[in-house]
Design an enzyme around this catalytic site. Structure first.
Site: not given
Ligand code: PXG
Length: 287
Positions: A50, A103, A150, A183
């Site tokens: 990812r 760039r 991400k 989400e």
């Molecule tokens: N949706 C979003 C927008 C996320 O940021 C998830 C879903 C869950 O994805 P994973 O791959 O972890 O199952 C995330 C990830 C926090 C925090 O402090 C949370 C995430 C990333 C960074 C910080 O709550 N979640």
């Protein structure tokens, strides 16, 4: 605590990047949040895939191979002597000038790995279930900034998080630009209706915990579907839960003041929590 920066381990106090880094100036970069359980990094290769996909779309050329970055993550965990950890991998475009133009970034991308411990939500919420709300800030329109990236630009989620905490909630549902459930600010969402799991097909991050839950459901012959979900369907579901690396699986028992099912964590949710816990102890890259 030692932080990995571009191949070196630096003391936490000395761990710094330039103010000219475009990650700092513009949120121009990518990141991953990963967990390790009992000296196994859960879904490390999936997180790497990812990260490299986000970097590919952003046209940031990560100067390490996936294999080298996996080794760097493992080395950082060993350096810090962590058995169970939360791992943050950050890749920025690197140093440039004060203009947007990528760039003009002369340096190479900066790679930072921080390993620490976190618990996102209070433990009692995992037993009782949490109450969430829908917030006004809509999840990014995919053709503006795709929620599947991400990226280091998390303002969309942070604005939603502010709305949630202003109202006294620690997590919130974000709708997509069409009004369908996308989400939460840092978690994916599932509902259960008549024993069938459903999760939004669009407008959200391709969560790795989400994918693990879908796989666990498949292995256990629990029907699961990815589709468009409305708030009405959430309100009238038998069960609801959230998934994320930091949160793991957490039951939701109230949404926008409506009780979900009987207002307690449901049987399918509890089963998924058990299966997920077992998986995290079996699976993963050993160190
Ligand atoms: N949706 C979003 C927008 C996320 O940021 C998830 C879903 C869950 O994805 P994973 O791959 O972890 O199952 C995330 C990830 C926090 C925090 O402090 C949370 C995430 C990333 C960074 C910080 O709550 N979640």
């Amino acid at each position: 605590m030692k932080i990995y920066i571009n191949g070196r381990f630096i003391d936490r106090k000395e761990a710094k990047v330039s103010v000219f880094d475009h990650g700092f100036l513009y949120g121009d970069g990518a990141f991953e949040g990963i967990r390790s359980y009992n000296r196994r990094v859960f879904k490390l290769n999936e997180h790497m895939d990812r990260l490299y996909e986000t970097a590919h779309t952003l046209m940031i050329d990560i100067p390490l191979t996936k294999k080298e970055l996996v080794k760097a993550v493992v080395d950082t965990l060993k350096e810090n002597g962590l058995k169970d950890a939360y791992i943050r991998v950050i890749v920025t475009r690197g140093e440039g000038d004060l203009g947007l133009d990528p760039r003009k970034c002369y340096g190479r991308p900066n790679i930072v790995i921080i390993t620490d411990k976190i618990t996102l939500y209070p433990g009692e919420l995992y037993n009782k279930g949490m109450e969430i709300i829908t917030v006004p800030t809509v999840r990014n329109y995919p053709e503006a900034l795709n929620p599947r990236l991400k990226s280091l630009n998390y303002l969309n989620n942070i604005l939603a998080k502010i709305e949630a905490s202003n109202s006294g909630y620690c997590e919130a549902i974000m709708l997509d630009h069409q009004g369908f459930v996308a989400e939460c600010t840092g978690d994916n969402i599932f509902i259960v209706q008549h024993g069938v799991l459903s999760t939004p097909s669009q407008g959200r991050l391709q969560g790795i915990t989400r994918d693990a839950v879908l796989q666990l459901a498949k292995n256990s012959k629990i029907a699961a579907e990815e589709r468009f979900i409305t708030r009405h369907e959430v309100y009238t579901a038998d069960e609801c839960f959230l998934t994320g690396t930091a949160a793991e699986i957490i039951p939701v028992v109230k949404v926008d003041g409506r009780s979900i099912g009987d207002g307690k964590p449901g049987a399918v949710t509890l089963k998924m929590m058990r299966l997920f816990r077992t998986l995290t102890r079996q699976d993963g890259v050993k160190y």
